[in-house]
Structures are given as structure tokens and as C-alpha cells.
Enzyme design. Structure first.
Site, PDB file in Angstrom:
ATOM      1  N   GLY A  28       9.003   2.591  -2.899  1.00 19.37           N
ATOM      2  CA  GLY A  28       9.214   3.338  -1.661  1.00 19.37           C
ATOM      3  C   GLY A  28       8.093   4.186  -1.134  1.00 19.37           C
ATOM      4  N   GLY A  29       6.817   3.755  -1.453  1.00 17.93           N
ATOM      5  CA  GLY A  29       5.779   4.578  -1.024  1.00 17.93           C
ATOM      6  C   GLY A  29       5.347   4.190   0.538  1.00 17.93           C
ATOM      7  N   ASN A  80      -0.017   4.026  -3.360  1.00 20.44           N
ATOM      8  CA  ASN A  80      -0.815   4.715  -2.442  1.00 20.44           C
ATOM      9  C   ASN A  80      -0.191   5.978  -1.948  1.00 20.44           C
ATOM     10  OD1 ASN A  80       1.338   2.703  -1.141  1.00 20.44           O
ATOM     11  ND2 ASN A  80       0.851   4.407   0.544  1.00 20.44           N
ATOM     12  N   ASP A 109      -4.233   1.698   1.666  1.00 16.40           N
ATOM     13  CA  ASP A 109      -3.030   1.238   1.040  1.00 16.40           C
ATOM     14  C   ASP A 109      -3.345   0.297  -0.247  1.00 16.40           C
ATOM     15  OD1 ASP A 109      -0.380   0.691   0.313  1.00 16.40           O
ATOM     16  OD2 ASP A 109      -0.001  -1.039   2.049  1.00 16.40           O
ATOM     17  N   ARG A 116      -6.559  -2.845  -6.645  1.00 16.26           N
ATOM     18  CA  ARG A 116      -6.577  -3.416  -5.435  1.00 16.26           C
ATOM     19  C   ARG A 116      -7.805  -3.067  -4.443  1.00 16.26           C
ATOM     20  NH1 ARG A 116      -0.626  -2.963  -2.803  1.00 16.26           N
ATOM     21  NH2 ARG A 116      -0.988  -2.954  -0.335  1.00 16.26           N
TER      22      ARG A 116
END
Lengths: 270, 547
Positions: free
Chosen positions: B204-205, B272, B315, B342
Site C-alpha cells: 500500500g506504499g 518507498n 520509487d 531496485r
């Protein structure tokens, strides 16, 4: 891509400010539902863009041209042919797929605004262009020799993109750029593959498809070839266009005519 | 008895030890397998029964490595399709099945699970989790797998619940709500069993949620502890968030972690900070977003953290599976954690202390000059998102993402799916509204997909240097499995599933499976036959050697 979005948005806003009647914004295929969308003004489109970027941009791209997992929405819609259909998809998603609707608490108003924004990405409003489309059509078939490679409504060659609805996906200035500087933005589908087979012979043609292990191309004689990469000696990708620039071959006025003709090739006219 | 005999033979051949399950797994060939309860001891020693794939990453150290070697680098060309299971939903599958004694558990979109015969793909039972119709999910109706303890499965659901399901029937045992889905919380990752508890994260970021990692009593479903990934105002690290920005700071925990039983530490990545792309409203390092956390399993207390991307504005979630191994480095055995992030950097970290040991780029990056002696990135100016757009590598999807990397103890190489892409990043002002996306911008690929490439890269975790790479045209978003047969399996968005030589990177076998591979492979054995399974599109394919 970013340049395009920067250019298109102001132009669209300018266009929309000239045509505030809802029916004028969306010609055919959605007129029956357009009357239901009361939020089609310039500000509505801008607000719709904002909601779209926040709720939809992650998958469909910041400018709607496609992104991580979501299709390009600037070249028609696969799953809706009316504004009401678009509204339902934006609100509720498409069942059994990754397409989920925007927040259920979003108001009808903001959902309609997204619909207006999506329509603006596919706007087919006529604009005043300096060229003459009828003259352009003659150039296309005659002096320009465009039909030798490009098909329009089933007539023409196979060695360039089908232009039957090119006016839906390219703006006039982009069409002019395509004609004058074709190497600037070449879709990978129209790159050239040069394949050297194990016996040393060369096969060259338009890159129809390529993946990790194989590639397919069409040569100048319109033969289709499929290669496994492990079965060839080497291959190269040529990322320039096979289309020559019209600069020097056509006058500025003739280029304007050709742009007017190409921009007239849109879905509702096909 | 035939199965028992072959299982032992396989185990000896593969690992030199008798599988722990050999005493537990008995069934007649052709008869429905009756799996033995999956005790904590079995999970702890999962390496000793390579015929089973007992958890999301295979083993607690998350190496995504199969000890089976019946399929190896000389016969992999004889693989053929054995069966396919069609998921009834059209969503791309991200599932990694779990296999216990011949029964396979496959999760499906949106939040369902089926049990099938692992030798044939035919169904025993299914559980469909009821869901509300106003879910808040940013990135697809995903579910990546289950955990199992005893005879109970544990699964995350999109409405932010954790459910316990009877593994023999599919009956619901208990159902626990972790957070309010209406505020943007959801759950997609496979939980991790540690002793008699279920450790699990949340997603749910992109909705301004506040992240956490929970541990539940497996039997009762009662919460044992919650570790918040954003410290509250009483904690000094709360100062790394300007004003009240910590309240909507994200740092979700949407991929499965790892566990070290000797240290009793749970390792978990965080996502993030929110809003994703507008950092102006949350100045500071934004701890503990984009971090690896080491949590004491008894209490949930944080022993250490390592933040990969302080004040992230691109992100770049640290939502990767942590891989644990013991390596000899500079003449000393180190307990390490390997992490290809990432943000396009590969890290080797001391997992006892969190000390940074090695860090180098493994994919194209244009945002940092490098890492300093503590592993903190040295940012290049003018790489932040802007109103007019700023083009940076890696793209929003990262140099890699959530899909599993793998580590082979045989080659001592770390295998990662790398992407040399870029995005143009935009920033915009955005107000937080509970339940709505709260991202503050976006990204857009500036060129056609074919202009960029993925590659599987084999990294030496002792140096951070690349040993070999296998290029993928144009892209892959698939995880990787390494095997004792010295193979590396993976897939691509263009619908291939393939095997590489783990030592050289040479391609040995590939199969067109028709749709994008967006999950991670796994392997198991039934009746002495090794199988390799991968989900592609919405179909689960299982391959084995030609009979």
C-alpha cells in the site's frame, strides 16, 4: 515522449477552448453517451488529467501512452466504444483482469473528467491546416510515391506502416517531422535487420519482431523470414528509417498538402 | 514404498544426506499422496528434503536454490512439458507454488489458492477468499504464494487480511484483518513461518499508509508483535521526516523476508517513502524506508537497519528477497546478506551487524557517483523528479524489482535479473486523501521498449563484480532459480522460459510458453522425478525430463 506531451497538451487546451460544445469534441463513435458527460470543458480535461496521472499513470504512463503493464490509451480504446463504457471501466475496472477502477469514493464528476481527458488524448477535432488534403492525396499516390510502401484502406505497399488511421495517432507537426526527418523517431518495428547466415549469405529486411532467441523479418521482395539467433553467424539492427526524407523532393507547400491528407486519415472517415 | 526409496536416492545423489522427510513421506505410487505435517524442524532443515519446496524462497535463507540435480546442464535439453494448470483469472500470475510431499499449493489472483496433485496438475480443492469490490491496489491483483506450518496454509489477501487455511481441505481456519483496506492497505506477499509464528508484511506504499511487519501466533492468529517501519514521534529517527510527513510515509513491506535461526533474526525489506516522487514534503532521510531491517524474532525489536536509498524520490523500494549465505571474505568467514536493489546497486552486508561490505552497480544507473565507505549513495545533482521531467536510470521499475534473485552455494554466485532502462520522472503537488493514491508524480519511459535491455547477471558477492551476463531482448521481469544441476532458470516478458549454465551463462534450453513470465521458478520431485514449475501469463507450467 516528454516533448510530445508538453507540446500536445497546450495545443489541445487551445483547441478545446475554441470548441466548448460537447458534441463537437467527440465526433462519432461516442456521441450517444457524450450528452451524459457534463464535464468536457478545458478545466475539466485538465482536472481529469490530474486524476489520471495520480490514479492511472503508474500503469498507463504519465501521459497515457502506456507504461508498466497498462496499454497505450492515446490510440483508441480496446474495451469501450462509448463515453458511458469508458466511465464504467474507469470507475469499476475490467473484471478478471489487472485493470482495477479508480477509487470507488471518486465522484461521478471526477470520473467524467477522466473520461474527458482520455477523449482529449484521442481527439479527432479538425484543425485548420495550411495544406490541401485533396492535393496531398494526389501527391501520396503520384509524385511522392508514398503508396509504393504504405497502405491506405487496403491499397498500397507493405514496406511501411499502414497509414489508414495515421491521423488518429499523429499530430500534424509530428507528421511533418515524420516526412522531413524520418530517422528522428523510428518505431522498432521499422528498423532493419541484417542477418548473416552460417554460409555467409546476407538476408536483410524490416524487423517485424525480435525476442531473446529469435527474429522475424520481411525482405525487399516481401518474403517472410524467421531465424533462430543461435542458427545465424551474426546480425545487426539498423535503427534508421528506410524512408527517404521529402526535403528536396517536395516543396514546402507540397509537404503541407501531404500533411493535410495524412491528418485527414482518421478512424471516423475509414 | 517406491516413492520413499526414490526420494532417498535423490536426496543422497543431490546432497549426500538422507532427506529428513524420508521417514515421514510414505505413499503408494499412483495413490493420492498424504503429506506429513510440515513441522518447524522440517522448515528449518528444508535443504535436506529438496524434493519439496516448502516456502516461497525454498529455504529460510531465501537462496531460491533447489538441491535437486536430476535435471542438469547435460540433459536439460530433454525437458518437456508435463502439465499445465490454467488459472481462471486473466491477471498475470506472480505466484511461486509450495510443494509438500506431492501436493502443490498455487495462489491465484485476486486472493485464492488451489491444491493440485504435483505430478499431474489436477485439483484437490480450492479456496476463494471473499473480497470487497472497492479495493485499493496500485499495481495489479497480485498474490505471490503461501506459507505452510503443520497442516495449515497461511495466505495474504488483497483486503489486508491474513488467512489460515486447512491444507488438506481448503477450509478456512481463521481470518485476521491486519489493517483497513479502505485506507489503502493490502497484502500480496507470501508469509514466512518462524518457529510457531507467521511473519508477514503489507502493501500500500502508493496510498500514504504506514508500514509494518507483524508476527502472529500460527495456531490462534493472535498478534505477537508489530514492528513499525516508520518510527513514531518518540523515536529519534522520527526526525528524519519533516513535520508530520511520517504519518503518510509508506515504507510498505510487500515481499517475503528471510530468517537466520542462529542469530534469531528476521530480515525484511521496506518500500518507498510516500509520496513516491515528491520528496519536498518529506525532507530528510525518511527512515526506515528503502531499507533492510534485522528484527529479533522473539520481540520484533530492530537490531539494525541498512538504508539503501535515503530520501528516495524515484520509487526504488528495497522490496527484494534478502539472500543469506556464509562466505569466506578476506580470509574470514562472514555471515552475509546479498541484496541487488531496485536502485541498481548490488550490496553484500554483514548480517550480524548490518555493516556494509561490498557495493557496486549491477545495472545502468545515472543517479549516484557511487557508494561511500558506509554504503550510502553519493548522489549526482539534478537527478530529482521535476515538473518538466528528469530522465534517470534506473527507471521506476528499477534495476531489478521484487522477483526473486538466486544464489548457488556450488558456484558462489548471485544471479539477478537486471534492467538497463530509464524513465523520465515527474513531480507534482498532491494532497493526501485517505484511501486515494498519494504519489506526487510519475514516470514515463522516454523511448520505445526495444531501446532497452534486460540481462541475467551473475555477480560475485565477495567483490560485487559481474562474472557473466545473458542478454534478454527486450526485457524480463521474472525471478530466477539456481539448482544443484548447475542450472539457472528464468523467463522473459516475450514469453520464454529458459535454462542457462550456472557457471558460464550459456543458454542450454528454452521454451516458448506464450505469455510473459512474471513470477519465479521452483523445483520439486515426485516419485523420483524432478519437475520445474513456472507461472507464465495465467498458466502454471510444469516441465520434466522426457520419459
Amino acid at each position: 515522449m516528454s516533448m510530445r506531451s508538453l507540446w500536445v497538451t497546450p495545443m489541445l487546451l487551445a483547441l478545446l477552448s475554441l470548441t466548448t460544445a460537447p458534441a463537437a469534441l467527440h465526433a462519432q463513435p461516442r456521441e450517444e453517451a457524450t450528452a451524459d458527460n457534463l464535464f468536457t470543458g478545458t478545466l475539466d480535461v485538465r482536472m481529469g488529467q490530474r486524476v489520471f496521472q495520480q490514479q492511472c499513470g503508474r500503469c498507463h504512463g504519465n501521459d497515457g501512452s502506456g507504461g508498466e503493464g497498462g496499454p497505450d490509451l492515446t490510440n483508441g480504446f480496446r474495451s469501450a466504444s462509448t463515453d458511458a463504457g469508458l466511465f464504467k471501466i474507469v470507475r469499476e475496472g475490467i473484471p478478471n483482469t489487472q485493470m482495477v477502477g479508480i477509487s470507488r469514493r471518486s465522484t461521478d464528476q471526477s470520473t467524467w473528467m477522466v473520461v474527458s481527458y482520455l477523449n482529449s488524448l484521442n481527439d479527432t477535432t479538425d484543425v485548420d491546416l495550411p495544406g490541401n488534403a485533396t492535393n496531398g492525396q494526389q501527391l501520396f499516390a503520384g509524385k511522392g510515391n508514398c503508396g509504393s510502401c504504405h497502405m491506405v484502406n487496403g491499397d498500397g505497399g507493405r514496406r511501411g506502416p499502414d497509414l489508414s488511421q495515421v491521423g488518429n495517432r499523429r499530430k500534424p507537426d509530428e507528421l511533418a517531422s515524420d516526412l522531413r526527418t524520418p530517422d528522428e523517431e523510428v518505431d522498432p518495428r521499422w528498423w532493419t535487420l541484417r542477418v548473416t547466415q552460417v554460409d555467409g549469405s546476407l538476408v536483410e529486411g524490416l524487423r517485424m519482431n525480435e525476442d531473446t532467441f529469435s527474429m522475424r523479418l520481411m525482405d525487399d521482395n516481401e518474403n517472410l523470414w524467421s531465424f533462430s539467433k543461435s542458427d545465424v553467424r551474426s546480425f545487426d539492427r539498423v535503427k534508421s528509417s528506410t524512408m527517404p526524407s521529402v526535403d528536396g523532393a517536395l516543396t514546402d507547400a507540397e509537404v503541407d498538402d501531404l500533411v493535410a491528407y495524412l491528418f485527414s486519415l482518421r478512424r471516423e472517415e475509414s | 514404498m517406491k516413492r520413499l526409496a526414490i526420494v532417498i536416492a535423490l536426496g543422497v545423489f543431490a546432497t549426500g544426506v538422507t532427506p529428513a522427510s524420508a521417514q515421514k513421506t510414505e505413499s503408494q505410487p499412483g495413490v493420492t499422496p498424504s503429506f506429513s505435517p510440515v513441522t518447524w524442524e522440517r522448515l528449518l532443515n528444508a535443504k535436506d528434503e529438496p524434493e519439496n519446496w516448502l516456502m516461497y524462497s525454498g529455504t529460510l535463507d531465501s537462496q531460491h536454490f533447489s538441491g535437486l540435480d536430476q535435471v542438469h546442464n547435460r540433459n536439460v535439453g530433454d525437458l518437456e512439458l508435463k502439465w499445465a494448470y490454467q488459472i481462471p483469472q486473466l491477471d498475470r500470475s506472480e505466484t511461486v507454488p509450495v510443494v509438500v510431499d506431492g501436493v502443490m499449493f498455487i495462489t491465484e489472483a485476486p486472493s485464492n489458492v488451489v491444491a493440485v496433485d504435483a505430478a499431474t496438475g489436477r485439483q484437490y480443492w480450492r479456496y476463494n477468499h471473499p473480497l470487497p469490490d472497492d479495493l485499493r491496489i496500485c499495481c495489479g491483483r497480485n498474490n505471490r504464494g503461501v506459507a505452510i506450518l503443520g497442516e495449515t496454509l497461511y495466505m495474504s489477501t488483497l483486503d489486508a487480511h491474513l488467512v489460515a487455511i486447512d491444507a488438506r481441505t481448503g477450509n478456512l481456519v481463521w481470518d485476521k484483518e491486519l489493517a483497513d483496506y479502505r485506507a489503502g492497505y493490502s497484502k500480496t506477499a507470501a508469509p514466512l513461518i518462524v518457529k510457531d509464528e507467521v511473519v508477514t508484511g503489507m502493501a500500500g506504499g502508493e496510498y500514504g499508509v504506514s508500514g509494518f511487519i507483524d508476527s502472529y501466533n500460527a495456531k490462534s492468529g493472535e498478534l505477537e508483535w508489530r514492528a513499525n517501519t516508520i518510527p513514531g514521534p518518540d523515536h529519534p529517527d522520527n526526525q528524519t521526516w519533516a513535520g508530520d510527513s511520517w504519518r503518510t510515509g509508506g515504507a510498505a513491506t510487500w515481499i517475503t523476508g528471510a530468517y537466520d535461526p542462529d542469530l534469531d533474526l528476521v530480515y525484511w525489506g521496506t518500500g518507498n517513502p510516500g509520496p513516491d516522487w515528491n520528496g519536498d514534503v518529506r525532507m530528510g532521510d525518511n527512515l526506515y524506508s528503502d531499507s533492510a531491517l534485522a528484527l529479533n524474532h522473539e520481540t520484533g525489536a530492530m537490531e539494525w537497519y541498512f538504508q539503501f536509498t535515503p530520501h528516495d524520490v524515484h520509487d526504488w523500494d528495497a522490496i527484494q528477497v534478502p539472500i543469506l549465505a556464509d562466505l569466506e571474505m578476506d580470509g574470514e568467514m562472514r555471515k552475509v546478506m546479498m541484496w541487488a536493489n531496485r536502485n541498481a546497486f548490488f550490496y553484500t552486508i554483514d548480517r550480524v551487524t548490518g555493516e556494509f561490505l561490498v557495493g557496486k552497480p549491477f545495472a545502468k544507473q545515472t543517479w549516484a557517483e557511487g557508494l561511500d565507505s558506509k554504503g550510502r549513495p553519493i548522489r549526482i545533482p539534478d537527478t530529482f523528479p521535476s515538473a518538466e521531467g528528469t530522465t534517470v536510470s534506473p527507471p521506476v521499475g528499477g534495476g531489478t524489482n521484487w522477483f526473486s534473485p538466486a544464489y548457488s552455494p556450488r558456484t558462489e554466485l548471485f544471479y539477478v535479473q537486471a534492467y538497463d532502462g530509464e524513465d523520465t520522472y515527474y513531480k507534482r503537488d498532491e494532497d493526501y486523501v485517505e484511501g486515494d493514491q498519494f504519489t506526487g508524480g510519475g514516470g514515463q519511459r522516454p523511448g520505445p521498449a526495444d531501446d532497452y535491455q534486460s540481462a541475467i547477471r551473475a555477480m560475485d558477492p565477495k567483490t560485487g563484480n559481474m562474472r557473466w551476463e545473458f542478454e534478454i531482448q527486450p526485457r524480463s521481469t521474472a525471478g530466477i532459480m539456481a539448482t544443484a544441476g548447475d542450472l539457472v532458470f528464468s523467463g522473459s516478458v516475450d514469453g520464454y522460459f529458459f535454462a542457462l549454465d550456472a557457471v558460464s551463462g550459456d543458454e542450454l534450453w528454452h521454451m516458448n510458453v506464450g505469455r510473459l513470465v512474471h513470477s519465479s521458478p521452483m523445483s520439486y520431485a515426485v516419485d523420483g522425478k524432478q519437475y520445474i514449475t513456472i507461472a507464465a501469463g495465467n498458466v502454471v507450467y510444469t516441465f520434466g525430463l522426457r520419459d
